[in-house]
Design a protein around this motif. Structure first.
Motif, PDB file in Angstrom:
ATOM      1  N   GLU A  41       0.849  -1.198   0.000  1.00 20.89           N
ATOM      2  CA  GLU A  41       0.000   0.000   0.000  1.00 20.89           C
ATOM      3  C   GLU A  41       0.880   1.242   0.000  1.00 20.89           C
ATOM      4  O   GLU A  41       2.058   1.172   0.383  1.00 20.89           O
ATOM      5  N   THR A  42       0.310   2.364  -0.416  1.00 23.01           N
ATOM      6  CA  THR A  42       1.051   3.627  -0.277  1.00 23.01           C
ATOM      7  C   THR A  42       0.489   4.523   0.819  1.00 23.01           C
ATOM      8  O   THR A  42       1.216   5.273   1.439  1.00 23.01           O
ATOM      9  N   ASP A  43      -0.829   4.498   1.032  1.00 25.62           N
ATOM     10  CA  ASP A  43      -1.513   5.482   1.869  1.00 25.62           C
ATOM     11  C   ASP A  43      -1.372   6.879   1.260  1.00 25.62           C
ATOM     12  O   ASP A  43      -1.432   7.880   1.958  1.00 25.62           O
ATOM     13  N   GLY A  44      -1.147   6.934  -0.082  1.00 29.74           N
ATOM     14  CA  GLY A  44      -1.054   8.231  -0.742  1.00 29.74           C
ATOM     15  C   GLY A  44      -2.256   9.106  -0.390  1.00 29.74           C
ATOM     16  O   GLY A  44      -3.366   8.596  -0.319  1.00 29.74           O
ATOM     17  N   PRO A  45      -2.058  10.388  -0.155  1.00 30.65           N
ATOM     18  CA  PRO A  45      -0.858  11.203  -0.395  1.00 30.65           C
ATOM     19  C   PRO A  45       0.150  11.238   0.751  1.00 30.65           C
ATOM     20  O   PRO A  45       1.075  12.050   0.746  1.00 30.65           O
ATOM     21  N   TYR A  46      -0.026  10.362   1.758  1.00 31.69           N
ATOM     22  CA  TYR A  46       0.832  10.408   2.957  1.00 31.69           C
ATOM     23  C   TYR A  46       1.942   9.368   2.892  1.00 31.69           C
ATOM     24  O   TYR A  46       1.865   8.401   2.158  1.00 31.69           O
ATOM     25  N   LEU A  47       2.990   9.587   3.731  1.00 37.39           N
ATOM     26  CA  LEU A  47       4.033   8.575   3.990  1.00 37.39           C
ATOM     27  C   LEU A  47       4.744   8.065   2.740  1.00 37.39           C
ATOM     28  O   LEU A  47       4.868   6.854   2.523  1.00 37.39           O
ATOM     29  N   ALA A  48       5.231   8.987   1.934  1.00 37.94           N
ATOM     30  CA  ALA A  48       5.945   8.590   0.706  1.00 37.94           C
ATOM     31  C   ALA A  48       7.225   7.824   1.037  1.00 37.94           C
ATOM     32  O   ALA A  48       7.919   8.134   2.003  1.00 37.94           O
ATOM     33  N   PRO A  49       7.551   6.807   0.225  1.00 39.41           N
ATOM     34  CA  PRO A  49       8.782   6.042   0.464  1.00 39.41           C
ATOM     35  C   PRO A  49      10.026   6.846   0.079  1.00 39.41           C
ATOM     36  O   PRO A  49       9.944   7.817  -0.674  1.00 39.41           O
ATOM     37  N   ILE A  50      11.156   6.411   0.599  1.00 36.70           N
ATOM     38  CA  ILE A  50      12.456   6.932   0.135  1.00 36.70           C
ATOM     39  C   ILE A  50      12.535   6.622  -1.364  1.00 36.70           C
ATOM     40  O   ILE A  50      12.146   5.520  -1.750  1.00 36.70           O
ATOM     41  N   PRO A  51      12.964   7.469  -2.263  1.00 31.96           N
ATOM     42  CA  PRO A  51      13.592   8.778  -2.050  1.00 31.96           C
ATOM     43  C   PRO A  51      12.612   9.960  -2.116  1.00 31.96           C
ATOM     44  O   PRO A  51      13.055  11.090  -2.297  1.00 31.96           O
ATOM     45  N   HIS A  52      11.324   9.704  -1.945  1.00 29.05           N
ATOM     46  CA  HIS A  52      10.325  10.785  -2.056  1.00 29.05           C
ATOM     47  C   HIS A  52       9.815  11.247  -0.699  1.00 29.05           C
ATOM     48  O   HIS A  52       8.855  12.008  -0.625  1.00 29.05           O
ATOM     49  N   ARG A  53      10.436  10.764   0.381  1.00 27.88           N
ATOM     50  CA  ARG A  53       9.949  11.074   1.724  1.00 27.88           C
ATOM     51  C   ARG A  53       9.796  12.590   1.917  1.00 27.88           C
ATOM     52  O   ARG A  53      10.648  13.371   1.504  1.00 27.88           O
ATOM     53  N   GLY A  54       8.664  12.967   2.528  1.00 22.53           N
ATOM     54  CA  GLY A  54       8.427  14.394   2.767  1.00 22.53           C
ATOM     55  C   GLY A  54       7.636  15.051   1.650  1.00 22.53           C
ATOM     56  O   GLY A  54       7.164  16.173   1.781  1.00 22.53           O
ATOM     57  N   LYS A  55       7.512  14.342   0.513  1.00 23.62           N
ATOM     58  CA  LYS A  55       6.725  14.874  -0.611  1.00 23.62           C
ATOM     59  C   LYS A  55       5.388  14.122  -0.667  1.00 23.62           C
ATOM     60  O   LYS A  55       5.150  13.216   0.121  1.00 23.62           O
ATOM     61  N   ARG A  56       4.565  14.488  -1.631  1.00 23.86           N
ATOM     62  CA  ARG A  56       3.283  13.800  -1.801  1.00 23.86           C
ATOM     63  C   ARG A  56       3.528  12.352  -2.226  1.00 23.86           C
ATOM     64  O   ARG A  56       4.279  12.087  -3.150  1.00 23.86           O
ATOM     65  N   ASN A  57       2.880  11.436  -1.551  1.00 24.95           N
ATOM     66  CA  ASN A  57       2.992  10.024  -1.925  1.00 24.95           C
ATOM     67  C   ASN A  57       2.044   9.739  -3.088  1.00 24.95           C
ATOM     68  O   ASN A  57       1.092  10.483  -3.322  1.00 24.95           O
ATOM     69  N   SER A  58       2.286   8.644  -3.794  1.00 26.18           N
ATOM     70  CA  SER A  58       1.501   8.339  -4.977  1.00 26.18           C
ATOM     71  C   SER A  58       1.506   6.831  -5.235  1.00 26.18           C
ATOM     72  O   SER A  58       2.523   6.168  -4.999  1.00 26.18           O
ATOM     73  N   PRO A  59       0.387   6.273  -5.729  1.00 25.08           N
ATOM     74  CA  PRO A  59       0.336   4.829  -6.024  1.00 25.08           C
ATOM     75  C   PRO A  59       1.419   4.359  -6.997  1.00 25.08           C
ATOM     76  O   PRO A  59       1.762   3.180  -7.014  1.00 25.08           O
ATOM     77  N   GLU A  60       1.964   5.277  -7.790  1.00 26.26           N
ATOM     78  CA  GLU A  60       3.015   4.883  -8.742  1.00 26.26           C
ATOM     79  C   GLU A  60       4.291   4.420  -8.027  1.00 26.26           C
ATOM     80  O   GLU A  60       5.169   3.819  -8.655  1.00 26.26           O
ATOM     81  N   TYR A  61       4.391   4.688  -6.712  1.00 26.50           N
ATOM     82  CA  TYR A  61       5.598   4.304  -5.959  1.00 26.50           C
ATOM     83  C   TYR A  61       5.519   2.893  -5.371  1.00 26.50           C
ATOM     84  O   TYR A  61       6.444   2.462  -4.675  1.00 26.50           O
ATOM     85  N   ILE A  62       4.448   2.181  -5.636  1.00 29.03           N
ATOM     86  CA  ILE A  62       4.315   0.814  -5.103  1.00 29.03           C
ATOM     87  C   ILE A  62       5.523  -0.072  -5.443  1.00 29.03           C
ATOM     88  O   ILE A  62       6.006  -0.811  -4.578  1.00 29.03           O
TER      89      ILE A  62
END
Length: 256
Positions: free
Chosen positions: A202-223
């Motif tokens: 899961e991403t929980d987008g827009p929250y809790l983006a993975p490294i290297p996007h931490r601190g930015k908007r999270n997105s399902p594309e980061y799965i």
């Protein structure tokens, strides 16, 4: 390889400027399904619009988020119960408990959770649980309410090995997201002891983006980034992570 984002608020206004583009990139990255947990009565329309524009990709659930439980929570639940009577959803949620922000309505949160557990049992749909700073309390309620018809996902799991084992024993899955990529996220000490057969991504987008996007908007594309990390921690290939988590997602959700 295919992946599923089992938990993303893609209908959130944080995506209003580029939602179509985000979904296009998500699908290009091999993420073919985005399960959308509802949060309150006001989020229903936006969620169903995302489903309408992206049929088969954006899949809605119905529930009241613990942070949206207030003195009048029963009015919101009444509206949601009407929706459940009108059409099908992939699951009940996101519901649960939250002791992180505000403990004022904790008793009401527990009551709202128990009502939604009854919906999940009645419909035989999975329940999606939010348990921030309240893992033991949530586990205790699930144990108390457990029947063969109750299954689901402890979303954004960040607990201990013992808590993970208790959840697995209850027949629930663990939702693993961006926190798994954080240096002090703690999941590096848990996932090596937990089999892939108990996990969904899961991403929980827009929250809790993975490294290297931490601190930015999270997105399902980061799965795929999360899948790679889960693979590293469980000593599995990316193909194996895809195969097992896809099967887990397929089995846990209600399909309609």
């Amino acid at each position: 390889m295919k992946f599923t984002d089992t938990h993303a608020h893609i209908y959130s206004d944080k995506y209003n400027a580029d939602r179509d583009e985000v979904i296009r990139r998500t699908v290009e990255n091999g993420v073919h399904k985005i399960y959308m947990p509802n949060v309150d009565v006001d989020s229903i329309d936006a969620m169903l619009e995302a489903e309408m524009k992206n049929p088969g990709v954006c899949i809605p659930m119905m529930g009241l988020h613990p942070c949206d439980v207030n003195a009048e929570f029963e009015k919101q639940l009444y509206v949601m119960e009407e929706w459940i009577g009108k059409r099908e959803f992939a699951g009940i949620g996101e519901t649960g408990l939250d002791l992180y922000w505000d403990k004022t309505f904790f008793e009401q949160q527990k009551e709202a959770l128990k009502i939604q557990i009854q919906w999940a049992k009645k419909m035989k749909w999975p329940i999606i649980l939010h348990c921030r700073e309240s893992m033991d309390e949530t586990i205790a309620i699930i144990r108390e309410e457990k029947t063969d018809d109750l299954k689901g996902i402890f979303h954004c799991f960040t607990g201990s090995v013992d808590q993970a084992k208790e959840i697995i024993e209850l027949g629930f899955l663990l939702g693993i997201g961006g926190v798994s990529t954080y240096k002090n996220g703690g999941l590096d000490k848990v996932l090596p002891d937990i089999g892939l057969e108990h996990l969904v991504l899961e991403t929980d987008g827009p929250y809790l983006a993975p490294i290297p996007h931490r601190g930015k908007r999270n997105s399902p594309e980061y799965i795929p980034l999360i899948a790679q990390r889960v693979g590293d921690l469980t000593m599995s290939t990316l193909e194996r992570v895809s195969e097992v988590t896809e099967e887990n997602s397929r089995k846990i959700f209600h399909h309609f």
